[in-house]
Write an enzyme that holds these catalytic residues in place. Structure first.
Site, PDB file in Angstrom:
ATOM      1  N   HIS A  93     -62.986 -14.403  -0.075  1.00  0.00           N
ATOM      2  CA  HIS A  93     -64.012 -15.058   0.752  1.00  0.00           C
ATOM      3  C   HIS A  93     -63.948 -16.173   1.162  1.00  0.00           C
ATOM      4  O   HIS A  93     -64.454 -17.047   1.741  1.00  0.00           O
ATOM      5  CB  HIS A  93     -65.185 -15.141  -0.589  1.00  0.00           C
ATOM      6  CG  HIS A  93     -65.027 -16.230  -1.391  1.00  0.00           C
ATOM      7  ND1 HIS A  93     -64.642 -15.926  -2.758  1.00  0.00           N
ATOM      8  CD2 HIS A  93     -65.047 -17.593  -1.422  1.00  0.00           C
ATOM      9  CE1 HIS A  93     -64.369 -17.002  -3.263  1.00  0.00           C
ATOM     10  NE2 HIS A  93     -64.596 -18.097  -2.422  1.00  0.00           N
ATOM     11  N   ASP A 106     -62.885  -8.846  -3.759  1.00  0.00           N
ATOM     12  CA  ASP A 106     -62.578 -10.365  -3.262  1.00  0.00           C
ATOM     13  C   ASP A 106     -61.282 -10.715  -3.529  1.00  0.00           C
ATOM     14  O   ASP A 106     -60.935 -11.910  -3.929  1.00  0.00           O
ATOM     15  CB  ASP A 106     -63.401 -11.450  -4.377  1.00  0.00           C
ATOM     16  CG  ASP A 106     -63.646 -12.543  -3.668  1.00  0.00           C
ATOM     17  OD1 ASP A 106     -63.242 -12.937  -2.598  1.00  0.00           O
ATOM     18  OD2 ASP A 106     -63.892 -13.764  -4.483  1.00  0.00           O
ATOM     19  N   SER A 157     -61.027 -22.032  -4.943  1.00  0.00           N
ATOM     20  CA  SER A 157     -60.961 -20.625  -4.812  1.00  0.00           C
ATOM     21  C   SER A 157     -59.860 -20.000  -4.362  1.00  0.00           C
ATOM     22  O   SER A 157     -59.112 -20.402  -3.319  1.00  0.00           O
ATOM     23  CB  SER A 157     -62.304 -20.106  -3.954  1.00  0.00           C
ATOM     24  OG  SER A 157     -63.481 -20.166  -4.573  1.00  0.00           O
TER      25      SER A 157
END
Length: 509
Positions: A82, A110, A196
């Site tokens: 992502h 992901d 992330s």
């Protein structure tokens, strides 16, 4: 802003990553100093290999940011899918900026791998650990690029070694078998937007998870993808043989502490060269490999440049040099599109299932044909507690590299050319799995098995063409290409089709 972006892009095109400029070396204190704690020692080892990723925001003209970790010294970086809004971007390592390209991605999990361009020498790395033995209360470190301001380090503990984000609460979770659902590591170290893709690291300095989510409604609630899931799927994320169309034929044990050969495909170059299951791959083209993940990434680098592969294997303590010549990956051979009737054949079986049943041992409750994969039409008034076996052929418009995916609630399996291709069994909410395949043009036999236990019902498939671009200078070729969705057309199986079975060599175990 536009002038700044043009100048920045021009500057980034010539910078080279090298170990000497990857990061500032921390000044070593006396080991007896209380300042040089185990935590400081771990951070000093990890920080030089954590990168900031920056991708162009086409709407604003600015950049979105994320994080990643170098896990192979030639410049391969582990991150979240992502984070990657496009297939290339910019990276900051230490005080040096440069460019990266996406090597492979698995959106439904992901996960993604990117490759730093213009790397000179061997870059610092963080080794992959294991997440199967994580304990609540273990000290951990989070490193990343929150807010795009550069690498920041936080520390904390593992708050929960197994958290399910698709369950509303623990009470409801007691009613479900959770084995087929994805679990996450929960930690309390500070984590924000931009973290992330960064690493969750234990006190041995090994990655035990990819930082992927936070819950702003709960204090200190960060979540990471367990590294064992990454290790199991990394081979399918990268798929170097399929992407570069150079067949070797070796599959490794993804969780072994060494690069242990799990299987060798019959008739492959590796089989011809004498590689056996149980062999340990020690080196690939002069680069040492220590596990299946590193083997996959080194092989991706080698197959970009050469059709020949030099391996050093060991067998019962003896060193075995192996030289093999790769060949094109075998295709799934399609049947020419002639006069075939659109649609699918299905058989329905009734019962309460937690896993797919043995269909051969069951009585067919209903059978029929439908024009498309329309679950509502197939199930009719049967809302819950049924299983399906669906047989058809699907059309591939032209030879190429494709991503085939299935989304189901509950369990499903896909067989291509009578060989298991995707196994998505078990009780779970709508979840997607996918896999790459090289397929020839024409019709391909497919069997889909599915069961519905209760609640929502979902069963869809998708096919995406990956057109790998050729780079102008060789540096940026063979990246994860732009993806082109292909309409999945199904045709009914006829008696004459069952008499001849096309080859299934391109589907590996």
């Amino acid at each position: 802003m536009r002038l700044f972006s043009i100048v920045l892009c021009a500057l980034l095109t010539w910078q080279t990553f090298s170990p000497s400029v990857s990061a500032d070396e921390p000044k070593r204190l006396d080991p007896r100093s209380p300042r040089w704690s185990p935590l400081v020692d771990v951070i000093a080892k990890v920080e030089p290999a954590v990168v900031g990723l920056f991708l162009r925001d086409e709407e604003t003209g600015g950049f979105n940011s994320g994080s990643g970790t170098i896990i192979e010294s030639s410049g391969y970086v582990l991150t979240n899918d992502h984070v990657l809004s496009s297939n290339s971007g910019y990276v900051v390592l230490g005080k040096v900026a440069g460019k990266f390209e996406v090597v492979g991605r698995m959106p439904e999990k992901d996960m993604a791998i990117v490759r730093l361009l213009h790397v000179k020498g061997r870059l610092p790395t963080v080794p992959l650990g294991r997440s199967n033995d994580v304990h609540n209360g273990e000290a951990v470190v989070v490193a990343g690029n929150p807010g795009g301001r550069g690498i920041t380090i936080t520390s904390g503990i593992v708050s929960s070694k197994k958290t399910y984000l698709d369950m509303p609460n623990a009470l409801i979770a007691t009613n479900y078998n959770l084995l087929a659902r994805d679990d996450y590591l929960r930690f309390d170290a500070a984590s924000n937007r931009g973290n992330s893709g960064g690493p969750l690291v234990n006190m041995e300095g090994k990655i035990i998870g990819i930082v992927s989510r936070v819950n702003p409604e709960e204090q200190n609630a960060g979540f990471a993808i367990p590294i064992d899931r990454v290790r199991k799927l990394l081979g399918r994320i990268v798929e170097p043989e399929l992407r570069h169309d150079r067949w070797v034929g070796i599959s490794l044990n993804p969780l072994a502490e060494a690069a242990v050969v799990a299987s060798v495909e019959e008739g492959s170059p590796a089989a011809t060269a004498g590689v056996l299951a149980g062999d340990v791959i020690e080196m690939v083209a002069g680069s040492r490999v220590r596990n299946a993940a590193q083997y996959t990434l080194v092989m991706d680098q080698v197959l970009r440049e050469s059709e020949e592969v030099e391996l050093l294997a060991s067998r019962r303590g003896s060193a075995i040099p192996v030289s093999l010549q790769t060949v094109a990956v075998p295709r799934l051979q399609g049947i020419e599109l002639d006069e075939h009737e659109p649609g699918l054949d299905y058989r329905m079986y009734l019962g309460k299932f937690k896993k797919l049943p043995e269909f051969e041992e069951m009585e067919v409750a209903r059978s029929g044909q439908v024009d498309s994969l329309n679950l509502e039409e197939i199930q009719a008034d049967q809302r819950d507690d049924f299983a399906l076996r669906i047989d058809a052929k699907f059309h591939v418009p032209e030879e190429g590299l494709y991503r085939f995916q299935i989304t189901s609630d509950d369990g499903s399996r896909v067989f291509l050319h009578d060989k298991l291709f995707l196994d998505h069994d078990g009780n779970h909410p709508p979840m997607t799995v996918s896999r790459l395949v090289r397929a020839g043009a024409g019709l391909h036999p497919i069997r889909i098995e599915y069961f519905e236990g209760g609640g929502a019902q979902t069963l869809t498939v998708g096919l995406t063409r990956l057109d790998v671009p050729a780079g102008d200078d060789g540096d940026e070729s063979d990246s994860e290409a732009e993806q082109t969705p292909v309409e999945v057309q199904f045709f009914r199986v006829s008696a004459s089709d069952s008499e001849s079975k096309p080859t299934s060599d391109a589907v590996s175990e």
